[in-house]
Enzyme design. Structure first.
Site, PDB file in Angstrom:
ATOM      1  N   HIS A  18       0.853  -1.188   0.000  1.00 28.06           N
ATOM      2  CA  HIS A  18       0.000   0.000   0.000  1.00 28.06           C
ATOM      3  C   HIS A  18       0.890   1.239   0.000  1.00 28.06           C
ATOM      4  O   HIS A  18       0.654   2.167  -0.756  1.00 28.06           O
ATOM      5  CB  HIS A  18      -0.939  -0.027   1.203  1.00 28.06           C
ATOM      6  CG  HIS A  18      -1.970   1.044   1.191  1.00 28.06           C
ATOM      7  ND1 HIS A  18      -2.826   1.241   0.124  1.00 28.06           N
ATOM      8  CD2 HIS A  18      -2.297   2.001   2.113  1.00 28.06           C
ATOM      9  CE1 HIS A  18      -3.629   2.259   0.390  1.00 28.06           C
ATOM     10  NE2 HIS A  18      -3.324   2.741   1.578  1.00 28.06           N
ATOM     11  N   GLU A  70       2.031  -1.069   8.051  1.00 30.31           N
ATOM     12  CA  GLU A  70       2.064  -2.086   7.001  1.00 30.31           C
ATOM     13  C   GLU A  70       3.284  -2.983   7.133  1.00 30.31           C
ATOM     14  O   GLU A  70       3.190  -4.205   6.956  1.00 30.31           O
ATOM     15  CB  GLU A  70       2.044  -1.443   5.616  1.00 30.31           C
ATOM     16  CG  GLU A  70       1.984  -2.478   4.491  1.00 30.31           C
ATOM     17  CD  GLU A  70       1.759  -1.891   3.119  1.00 30.31           C
ATOM     18  OE1 GLU A  70       1.420  -2.656   2.196  1.00 30.31           O
ATOM     19  OE2 GLU A  70       1.900  -0.661   2.960  1.00 30.31           O
ATOM     20  N   LYS A  80       3.119   3.832  -5.642  1.00 26.49           N
ATOM     21  CA  LYS A  80       2.616   5.178  -5.366  1.00 26.49           C
ATOM     22  C   LYS A  80       3.731   6.217  -5.412  1.00 26.49           C
ATOM     23  O   LYS A  80       3.461   7.412  -5.572  1.00 26.49           O
ATOM     24  CB  LYS A  80       1.913   5.202  -4.012  1.00 26.49           C
ATOM     25  CG  LYS A  80       0.590   4.446  -3.972  1.00 26.49           C
ATOM     26  CD  LYS A  80      -0.051   4.539  -2.601  1.00 26.49           C
ATOM     27  CE  LYS A  80      -1.407   3.833  -2.568  1.00 26.49           C
ATOM     28  NZ  LYS A  80      -1.279   2.349  -2.664  1.00 26.49           N
TER      29      LYS A  80
END
Length: 414
Positions: free
Chosen positions: A299, A310, A331
Site C-alpha cells: 500500500h 504495514e 505510489k
C-alpha cells in the site's frame, strides 16, 4: 456447483506516468516519476502544490466520436478510456449480444465528478442564490462511471460501485471475481477511477497527511503521501469462457481478503491487526502459503503511521521472509490514486509478472528501522514473479488484499 477459475484477459490504464498499458510497463521499469505541479485548480491556499496529475488528458484521443461525452466527468472519461483499452486488449470490441447479457461492470471510486461540481457550488455561494442547481450533481455521482460504461457498451450483467476509500478499486476486483466464481457472470469489467479535485486535496492538506515534496514510501524521512489520479480496469473472465473464445490470458485472480480495523476514521490500527488479517485471508482464499509469494505490491502511502503499520503487518504474515520478499510502492511514481489505487496497482502487478520485473520504490534514500522491508529502492529489478500479493488499506480501516498469479493450465500458484 463447481466454482469457476477467474482469469484476466484485458488490462487498461490512465495515470500520471502513462496513458496506456505499454507505456505504463516502460514507465514502471524506468522508475518514472509522475509527480509535479497541480494545474487542474488553484493550489495557492494549500501547504502543498504538487500531485500526480494526468497532464494533457484529452478524452477524445481515447474515446471514439460515436461515444457521447455528454454529462461525463473527468473521472468518467478516464474510466471509459481505460475500459476501452482493456476491452480491446481482451478482444471484446465489438461484443456479441449473447456475451453482453452476462457481462458485469463493477467500479471502485471516491470523488466521482466533484472536480466539475466544485465550480458550480462556488458560483452558487458567490451569487447568493436561493436554490442549488441539481443537474450537475445528479450527473456526476461516483456511480456514474459504471453507468456510462454499461450504457455505452450495452453490458447487461450485474453492475455496482464500491466506495471503500483507498481500497475501492481492489474491493471491486475482489467482488467481480466472486461474481464469476459463483456463475453470476461470465465476464466482468472491473477496477477503479479517481480524479484530483479541490475537496480531496483540501481534506488531505487539512489532515497534514501530504508531503510538500514527492512522497518517499518507507523512507525514514517520509512526511506524507502525494495525491494522484487515474483509472485502472481489468477484464475478468471465467477460465472456461476465455478458453472457448480463444482469449489471451494474462494472469489469474487467486484470492481476496477483506477486513475492517473498526479502529479510527483516518488512522490505521498501529498493531496492523486488520491488515495482517486481510493478507492472511487472501492467502487462505488462494489456498497458498506465504512462502509462495514472490512480490508484494505494498500500500505504501508514505505517511509515517501507515508505512510503519504495514511493515509490522507484513512481518506478522511473512515472518523470517519479511526482509527477503520485494515489497515496493508504485505510489512513489503515480501518487496515491485513492479509489483507483488498488486497480491501477493490480495492472502493475500483472505487468510485473508478464515482463519479469519488480517495480521500484523511487525517492527512497534512507532506510527506516521501523520498516525492515526490501522496498526495491530507486530502480526496478529483473525477477521471475509467479505470485503477487497486492495490499490496499483505506480510511476507516477498510482493508483489501488481492493475490494474483501467473496463469498455468494446472492452476498456477494453487
Amino acid at each position: 456447483m463447481k466454482s469457476n477459475r477467474v482469469v484476466v484477459t484485458g488490462r487498461g490504464t490512465i495515470n500520471a506516468i502513462a496513458e496506456n498499458v505499454d507505456d505504463f510497463t516502460a514507465a514502471l521499469k524506468n522508475g518514472t516519476c509522475g509527480i509535479g505541479p497541480v494545474t487542474l485548480f488553484d493550489t495557492g491556499g494549500y501547504r502543498t502544490h504538487i500531485g500526480a496529475q494526468v497532464n494533457g488528458f484529452d478524452a477524445r484521443q481515447h474515446i471514439p466520436a460515436n461515444y457521447s461525452l455528454k454529462r461525463m466527468s473527468r473521472s468518467d472519461c478516464m474510466a471509459m478510456a481505460a475500459t476501452l483499452e482493456a476491452m480491446a486488449d481482451a478482444g471484446l470490441l465489438p461484443m456479441a449480444d449473447r456475451m453482453a447479457a452476462r457481462t458485469g461492470v463493477i467500479i471502485g471510486g471516491g470523488a466521482g465528478g466533484m472536480l466539475e461540481c466544485e465550480p458550480v457550488f462556488a458560483r452558487y455561494l458567490g451569487n447568493g442564490a436561493d436554490r442549488m442547481p441539481v443537474s450537475p450533481f445528479a450527473a456526476f455521482s461516483c456511480a456514474s462511471s459504471a453507468d456510462h460504461i454499461a450504457t455505452h457498451l450495452n453490458l447487461l450483467g450485474p453492475r455496482t460501485t464500491f466506495m471503500t476509500a483507498c481500497s475501492s478499486g481492489a474491493t471491486a476486483i475482489g467482488f467481480a471475481r466472486d461474481l464469476i466464481r459463483s456463475h453470476a457472470a461470465d465476464i466482468v469489467v472491473c477496477g477503479g477511477t479517481e480524479p484530483l479535485c479541490r475537496i480531496t486535496y483540501s481534506a488531505f492538506n487539512a489532515l497534514q497527511a501530504v508531503d510538500p515534496d514527492p512522497c518517499k514510501p518507507f523512507d525514514r524521512n517520509r512526511r506524507g503521501l502525494t495525491l494522484g489520479e487515474g483509472a485502472g480496469i481489468v477484464i475478468l473472465e471465467s477460465l472456461d469462457h476465455a478458453r472457448k473464445r480463444g482469449a489471451v490470458i494474462y494472469g489469474e485472480i487467486l484470492g481476496c481478503g477483506i477486513t475492517c480495523d473498526a479502529h479510527h476514521m483516518t488512522a490505521p490500527d498501529s498493531e496492523g491487526t486488520g491488515a495482517a488479517a486481510a493478507m492472511t485471508a487472501a492467502l487462505a482464499d488462494a489456498r497458498i502459503s506465504a512462502d509462495r509469494v514472490d512480490y508484494i505490491n505494498a500500500h505504501g502511502t508514505a505517511t509515517p503511521a501507515n508505512d510503519r503499520m504495514e511493515a509490522l503487518a507484513i512481518g506478522r504474515v511473512f515472518g523470517k521472509r519479511t526482509r527477503q520478499i520485494p515489497a515496493s510502492s508504485t505510489k512513489s511514481m503515480i501518487g496515491h490514486t485513492l479509489g483507483a489505487a488498488g486497480a491501477i496497482e493490480a495492472v502493475a502487478c500483472l505487468l510485473a509478472m508478464e515482463r519479469d520485473f519488480v517495480p521500484p520504490t523511487i525517492h527512497h534514500d534512507t532506510p527506516d528501522d521501523d520498516c525492515p522491508l526490501d522496498v526495491v529502492p530507486g530502480h526496478s529489478r529483473p525477477a521471475r514473479i509467479d505470485t503477487v500479493l497486492s495490499n490496499s488499506f483505506a480510511f476507516g480501516g477498510n482493508n483489501t488484499a488481492l493475490v494474483l498469479g501467473r496463469f498455468t493450465e494446472n492452476g498456477g500458484a494453487r
